[in-house]
Structure formats: C-alpha cells, structure tokens
Design an enzyme around this catalytic site. Structure first.
Site, PDB file in Angstrom:
ATOM      1  N   VAL A 215       0.824  -1.213   0.000  1.00  0.00           N
ATOM      2  CA  VAL A 215       0.000   0.000   0.000  1.00  0.00           C
ATOM      3  C   VAL A 215       0.857   1.261   0.000  1.00  0.00           C
ATOM      4  O   VAL A 215       0.349   2.364  -0.187  1.00  0.00           O
ATOM      5  CB  VAL A 215      -0.957   0.021   1.213  1.00  0.00           C
ATOM      6  CG1 VAL A 215      -1.978  -1.092   1.100  1.00  0.00           C
ATOM      7  CG2 VAL A 215      -0.177  -0.108   2.512  1.00  0.00           C
ATOM      8  N   ALA A 216       2.154   1.122   0.235  1.00  0.00           N
ATOM      9  CA  ALA A 216       3.084   2.247   0.151  1.00  0.00           C
ATOM     10  C   ALA A 216       4.481   1.686  -0.025  1.00  0.00           C
ATOM     11  O   ALA A 216       4.792   0.598   0.462  1.00  0.00           O
ATOM     12  CB  ALA A 216       3.019   3.122   1.404  1.00  0.00           C
ATOM     13  N   ALA A 218       8.693   3.029  -0.057  1.00  0.00           N
ATOM     14  CA  ALA A 218       9.645   4.113   0.174  1.00  0.00           C
ATOM     15  C   ALA A 218      11.050   3.643  -0.190  1.00  0.00           C
ATOM     16  O   ALA A 218      11.231   2.583  -0.793  1.00  0.00           O
ATOM     17  CB  ALA A 218       9.574   4.573   1.621  1.00  0.00           C
ATOM     18  N   GLN A 222       8.856  -1.357   1.868  1.00  0.00           N
ATOM     19  CA  GLN A 222       7.468  -1.134   1.471  1.00  0.00           C
ATOM     20  C   GLN A 222       6.543  -1.748   2.514  1.00  0.00           C
ATOM     21  O   GLN A 222       6.945  -2.602   3.307  1.00  0.00           O
ATOM     22  CB  GLN A 222       7.194  -1.708   0.089  1.00  0.00           C
ATOM     23  CG  GLN A 222       7.452  -3.185  -0.077  1.00  0.00           C
ATOM     24  CD  GLN A 222       7.537  -3.575  -1.554  1.00  0.00           C
ATOM     25  OE1 GLN A 222       8.073  -2.830  -2.379  1.00  0.00           O
ATOM     26  NE2 GLN A 222       7.004  -4.746  -1.895  1.00  0.00           N
ATOM     27  N   VAL A 223       5.289  -1.293   2.503  1.00  0.00           N
ATOM     28  CA  VAL A 223       4.357  -1.611   3.577  1.00  0.00           C
ATOM     29  C   VAL A 223       3.144  -2.358   3.048  1.00  0.00           C
ATOM     30  O   VAL A 223       2.580  -2.005   2.008  1.00  0.00           O
ATOM     31  CB  VAL A 223       3.906  -0.311   4.289  1.00  0.00           C
ATOM     32  CG1 VAL A 223       2.870  -0.617   5.354  1.00  0.00           C
ATOM     33  CG2 VAL A 223       5.099   0.399   4.894  1.00  0.00           C
ATOM     34  N   LYS A 238       6.083  -3.765   7.474  1.00  0.00           N
ATOM     35  CA  LYS A 238       7.111  -3.135   6.644  1.00  0.00           C
ATOM     36  C   LYS A 238       8.211  -4.138   6.335  1.00  0.00           C
ATOM     37  O   LYS A 238       8.747  -4.775   7.240  1.00  0.00           O
ATOM     38  CB  LYS A 238       7.681  -1.903   7.352  1.00  0.00           C
ATOM     39  CG  LYS A 238       8.684  -1.141   6.491  1.00  0.00           C
ATOM     40  CD  LYS A 238       8.873   0.295   6.943  1.00  0.00           C
ATOM     41  CE  LYS A 238       9.608   0.398   8.245  1.00  0.00           C
ATOM     42  NZ  LYS A 238      10.000   1.801   8.543  1.00  0.00           N
ATOM     43  N   ASP A 363      14.287  12.447  11.447  1.00  0.00           N
ATOM     44  CA  ASP A 363      13.846  12.370  10.050  1.00  0.00           C
ATOM     45  C   ASP A 363      12.372  12.751   9.929  1.00  0.00           C
ATOM     46  O   ASP A 363      11.553  11.983   9.431  1.00  0.00           O
ATOM     47  CB  ASP A 363      14.066  10.937   9.530  1.00  0.00           C
ATOM     48  CG  ASP A 363      13.881  10.829   8.021  1.00  0.00           C
ATOM     49  OD1 ASP A 363      14.069  11.834   7.329  1.00  0.00           O
ATOM     50  OD2 ASP A 363      13.540   9.731   7.548  1.00  0.00           O
TER      51      ASP A 363
END
Length: 718
Positions: A215-216, A218, A222-223, A238, A363
C-alpha cells in the site's frame, strides 16, 4: 500505526483499480470476521495463488519499472559474509570490502557522474537556448527519476530538502515529495518470502488477511496492510528492500572519500567526514527494523502521552532486522492539510524531544508527520533518531536565551560549549562579529526569529572564525529545519524558533538543572542589580507556551494572567524563581520603609533646612523594582510609566524631591485597585498552592527582618 493518504496509496494499484479502495476503516475491519475490503485478502489465498501473485507483482514492476533494481542492481553483489559484516556502520569494514572491488566502485562513480552530469548539462543547455521555463517541470520530474535510479542514499538526501518550500521551487518540491512514499515497489513474492524467512512462519500462520500488493513503498522498504491472527488487530507490515544495505554502504564509501577530498582541498574547518559518519550511522540504524521498533517503544513512552500526539505501538515479538510490524491507523499527510494547530503541537513535541529528554526524531519529513482523522499528530518511522546529551541541551537553551537578550559575550561562550567554536577562538572578536550578525535579526523581536535566516547570516562569520559543525549538531539542525519547512508551506511568515522560545523560557524558569539555574541567576542580575525587565520578558513568553486548540476568551484577561503567574511561582517547579521574588520583595519593602521614614522626617519643622536622605541609590532601584513586581503580579504590563519612573528617581536623587509622600503613595506602589485582582484570584487556586501562599508572609517577614538588622548593625558600627 501507519497513516496514508489516498494519493500515497495509488502508486501501488493497477491502472484499472480504484485507489480509494486502499483506504480501510479500522473500525469496519474489527467489526467483521469476513473479508471486508478488496485491499485485504485471506492469507491462505496467497499460499494457494502464490504463482498468480508473482505474475501480478512482476507485471506491476514491468509496467512501472523498478528502476533502482534495474539500474543499480549490480550493487547487491555482496557475499553473505560481507553482508553480515556491515550489519552495523563500520568505516573500516566497509572500506575493506570495497577496496577489494575497485571495478564496482569505478562503475558506480561512472554511473553517478554521467547520470547527474547529463542532467546538469541539459539544464545548462536549457538556459543557453532560453527554454528553462518551458522545461522546468520536465527537468524536475527527470531529477526525481534519476534519484530513484541512484537509490536510497540519494532519495534520503532529497527527502531532507523536500520540506523546504522556502528554498526549493514548487515544481521540484512536488516531484521530490513523491519520494517520501511513492517509489515503485519491489516484487511482492520477494517481500512475502522475506516475511516468512525472517519470522519463521508461513504468511497464513501470521495473518488472517494481508493486502496482495504493497500500500506504500519508500526508499528502504514497502508496507503491507494485514490483520494479525493472534488478536485480530489491523497492522502495517514493513519489509526491507533487498540489497539496500549493500547499495547504501557503497554510496557512503564514495561520499566519505569525496568529503575528505573537499575538506583538504577547500581547507574547511568542519570535519565533513564526521558529518557523513553521523548521517551514515543513523541511516544504518534505520535499516535495522529491530532497532526501529525499540526506538518506537521508547518514543511512545516519552511522548505518547502528550496532548494530541499519536505514537504507534510496535510488535517487538514479530519484528526482525528486515521486517517490522506495528499498529495501523488512517489519516493524511500533515503537509496536505493546513492544520496550523498541529504544527504547534509538533513544535511542542519537538521541544520535548530536543530539550527535555534529548531523544528526538531526526527524520521528520512530511511523509512521517501525519494528521489522523480525529485531528491528532502522528509520528511514523523511528529508524533515524538522535541523542542530545544533557550538557549540550543546556548549552543550546543558554544560547537561545543569550541570543534573545542580546548577551553576545555569553553567546560566544555558548558556542564553545556546543563545540561550534574552538577553545582558542578570540572571544572579543567573536562577540563583535556575532553582534553584527544577529543584532538586526534580534531587533525584529523573538517571534520573528527565523532558524534558517540565523544560519544564513552566520555563514561568513563561521568561515572567518573557524566555526565547525559537530557531527551531532547536523541532525539537530536538520530536524529543526524540516519542521520549519513544513510550517512555512502553510504560512510563509512562520518562525519555528520564535514558536519554540516560549517553551525554552518556561524551561529556564522551571528546570532543576544547576547549570540552567546558574544561567538564570546570571541573566537576571548584573553587578548585583536585579534586571526585572528580563524576568518580565521570560514570564511573558512562558505564558505563551500553550497547546490548547482554542484559548477561552475571557473579558478579564489580566485575571487569567494573574492566576497563571501565581500558579507558576507557587508550585514546586517555580521554587527557584519564587526565592528570587521573595528576596526582591524584601529589598523593596525595606526601601519602602526608608522612603516612608524620609517622607515623615522631611515633614517635621526642624528638617526643613536639611537635605539628608537615608536612602542609597540601591534603595531607590529596589523601590522601583517593588512597584514593577506588584504590577507584574497584578497582570499589568509596563509602558510609559517606566520612563516617568526613571525621571522621578533622578529627581529624588538630585533634588531630594520626596518620592514617597505616604506609605501607599499611588505613584510608587500599585494602587489598591491594582492589588485587589491578586487577592480575588487566590480562592481559585488549588488548595495546595493556597497553603504554599499562606506560608510566604512569614518567610518574607524573616527576610525583611534579617535585612533591616544587617543594615542597622552596618550603619551603627561603620
């Protein structure tokens, strides 16, 4: 806990799908035992349809292009022993690996130089052919794709600057913001295999449902959304990208070598390699999901109870170095919703992180700060955290206080304490330079101080006096700069330092640290003279340190101020300031007694021809301070009366004009009408504070008696 926007989710959905289907209600998930949403599929389905799933994932990658793997996959070629040796950031181990692989290093250097060189070359040609405006958006998108090709290290750098809307053009800002959570995912088959290998169980044994696609996605992982089999909770899973540690280690090896060359060639004061090491260390810690989970647990313990702050719960028993499981919650990116209240909550939470406990989120880019649907601020991604030691926190607070109060001599000392200046620096010359750099900025007022502007103005002075940026400070600067950048996207006039200062002032007034107590005493006294204007300023600013969504409008606002000041001075945290106030009240009442005595004796017939006064210059100052203290406690701000008061003091000193005609002269002391509000507020105070207040008259009387006795003995014998 993971909060995602519909936009951030859409990048992983096939073209013919509705991206909104990927937003799932936690409530609906909990209320149904059946499959409640197309995003979640039964875990057993994935075992039966793994082959179909592989095709689906591969088709996504083929269509969108997993460009990082495609262009930089050769970086993954490390043996298992080599990969295990760099589980932690170790400069010598990384160097020993890549010194034996010169061809890979040269290939990477060639890739970086040609890829970025081509882009800069095209930008130059755009300017030559006067087509920069037409190609601006295209070049911005091109740069984003280049950074994705080059991999996580470059994406991380881009994320750090993607929140600075005051520095980055809008087109570039829009493109770089896509790097926060909209990078093309890697194969779901690989991700599920990683989950099973790391956790030692099959997917359907871990989860009842799990999304068939991420669903996401980076830079580092990823998640997936899933529901735990053990308790039915909806969680975010994750999974780390394959080969990411090898890729980052090589880029850091190259970057560190370049940093050393630049420092030698440019004869720079700052140890650039140490700055790279600090960033690299935090980046390696971020790649260890077990450490991230521990960071999340600690962050939740320290800040999870703050008003309107949400911190996810970590599932440590289901987390390894490459897989992380945590709570799921829905919401939107903070940068996408102009909720200025949550920016203030973020400022307050950052104050607690940096200056209260010293454990801070290093961050905080817009993708990691989100607004939940119930209006709270959620922090995500705890891989990159920083530690701010106590002595450095105190030094930072002192530097802020000295800056605001234009005490540039002390500010120079603070810079030495913080490691920004060498011990051998010429303090007088530095003080003069800092005065020139900061005077105009400070004159604008504390609420208009910009963190970015201060750093920009300091540039030439930093070079002249061999300023150095300690490695720890680079993450602190980044954390503050990113927060200010997010706020500026809402309000171009927002100043994070000005918004943080009320909390700094409150901490200075209430902290138990011996160093800060000493600094406060030094700040309030100069050559033994109490500087009440500085106390007024600190109290005034500390009263702005609030986190309520809306302040209640009170017809008698001074009543609220009186209550806040009394509550502060009477509680345990205000004990140090209370001691100072009691001492100054004793001095003032002693001076009042002398002034009253002068007033009475001067009215006698035999005193008409004498000009003798028992009051000293110190007594006159103490009498003036007494009045200002009463006005401060009664919630009345000083204005032109201060100037009038000064004139009267001079008149008293030079002409023996009687400053006090009666013990309660309305000019010298607050009037009865001004003191009554203080008495009216007392019944509203908590019982504990009322008891504390009842004990103050005896304490004050003892101090006054001690002072009168000492003066009498001094005058009698001397």
């Amino acid at each position: 806990m993971l909060l995602l926007t519909p936009q951030s989710l859409s990048i992983t959905v096939p073209a013919n799908s509705n991206s909104k289907l990927f937003l799932i209600s936690s409530k609906s998930l909990k209320s149904s035992t059946k499959l409640c949403h197309p995003c979640l599929m039964p875990a057993t389905y994935h075992r039966r349809k793994r082959k179909n799933l592989v095709v689906s994932a591969a088709s996504v990658i083929e269509s969108a292009g997993d460009t990082f793997t495609k262009y930089s996959g050769y970086l993954f070629q490390l043996s298992s022993s080599e990969a295990d040796s760099i589980a932690e950031y170790d400069v010598s181990k990384i160097a020993s690996i890549y010194q034996r692989k010169p061809l890979i290093v040269l290939r990477r250097l060639f890739q970086i130089s040609t890829t970025l060189g081509k882009w800069f070359g095209m930008r130059y040609l755009d300017s030559v052919f006067e087509r920069s405006d037409q190609m601006f958006k295209f070049r911005a998108a091109q740069l984003r794709m280049i950074l994705v090709e080059l991999g996580p290290a470059y994406i991380k750098v881009a994320q750090a600057i993607s929140s600075r809307s005051d520095l980055i053009p809008p087109s570039y800002l829009d493109e770089l913001s896509l790097l926060q959570d909209r990078i093309t995912p890697f194969s779901t088959e690989v991700a599920f295999d990683t989950i099973e290998q790391e956790l030692g169980l099959a997917i359907d044994e871990l989860f009842t449902d799990i999304s068939p696609e991420p669903v996401a996605a980076a830079s580092l992982g990823q998640v997936y959304q899933a529901r735990l089999r053990t308790n039915g909770k909806v969680v975010a899973v994750k999974v780390q990208r394959p080969g990411v540690r090898a890729a980052i280690s090589l880029d850091i090896f190259i970057l560190r070598s370049v940093a050393g060359f630049l420092r030698r060639a440019g004869k720079l004061n700052t140890d650039l390699q140490a700055v790279v090491d600090e960033w690299a260390s935090s980046l390696f810690r971020e790649m260890d999901y077990k450490k991230e989970a521990l960071n999340g647990i600690k962050f939740r313990q320290l800040y999870g109870d703050l008003q309107d702050v949400v911190v996810p719960e970590m599932y440590l028993d289901k987390t390894t170095r490459r897989v992380l499981v945590m709570d799921w919650v829905e919401g939107q990116k903070l940068a996408d919703v102009k909720d200025f209240y949550l920016i203030e909550v973020g400022v307050y939470c950052s104050f607690n992180q940096l200056l209260e406990y010293g454990f801070y989120h290093a961050d905080p880019h817009p993708g990691n700060l989100l607004r939940t649907y119930d209006g709270k601020l959620a922090y995500l991604d705890f891989g990159m955290m920083g530690e701010f030691k106590q002595e450095l926190r105190d030094g930072f607070i002192e530097a802020c206080i000295h800056l605001i109060n234009r005490d540039f001599d002390s500010l120079a000392e603070d810079f030495v304490t913080l490691g920004l200046l060498p011990l051998t620096a010429d303090k007088d010359a530095v003080t003069k330079a800092l005065t020139g750099v900061f005077q105009n900025a400070v004159n604008k007022g504390v609420r208009n101080l910009s963190f970015g502007d201060l750093l920009a103005n300091l540039g030439r002075t930093m070079y002249e006096f061999k300023f150095q940026i300690p490695s720890y400070f680079s993450l602190v600067i980044r954390s503050l700069a990113v927060l200010e950048g997010i706020a500026i996207s809402f309000d171009s006039n927002y100043k994070v330092l000005g918004s943080t200062y009320p909390w700094i002032a409150k901490k200075v007034l209430t902290d138990s640290s011996p160093q800060l107590k000493s600094s406060l005493h030094t700040l309030l006294y100069k050559e033994g003279v109490f500087r009440i204007d500085r106390l007024e300023s600190l109290l005034s600013e500390s009263l702005r340190a609030r986190t309520e969504k809306a302040l209640v409008k009170n017809d008698d606002e001074s009543r609220l101020v009186i209550k806040q000041i009394l509550s502060f001075t009477l509680n345990d945290k205000g004990s140090f300031v209370r001691e100072i106030l009691l001492e100054e009240f004793a001095k003032g009442l002693d001076a009042l007694g002398l002034a009253t005595l002068d007033s009475i004796t001067s009215a006698l017939p035999f005193a008409a021809s004498t000009s003798y006064s028992s009051m000293t210059d110190e007594d006159i100052i103490n009498l003036r301070t007494l009045r200002r203290l009463l006005l401060l406690l009664s919630g009345i701000q000083q204005n032109e009366s201060s100037n009038m008061e000064n004139k009267e003091v001079i008149a008293y000193k030079n002409q023996n004009t009687h400053l006090v005609q009666a013990p309660l002269d309305p000019y010298q002391l607050a009037s009865i009408q001004e003191i009554l509000p203080i008495l009216a507020v007392i019944p509203e105070l908590p019982e504990k504070l009322q008891q504390q207040l009842l004990g103050l008259p005896a304490d004050l009387a003892g101090r006054l008696l001690s002072r009168v006795s000492a003066r009498t003995l001094r005058r009698f014998f001397l």
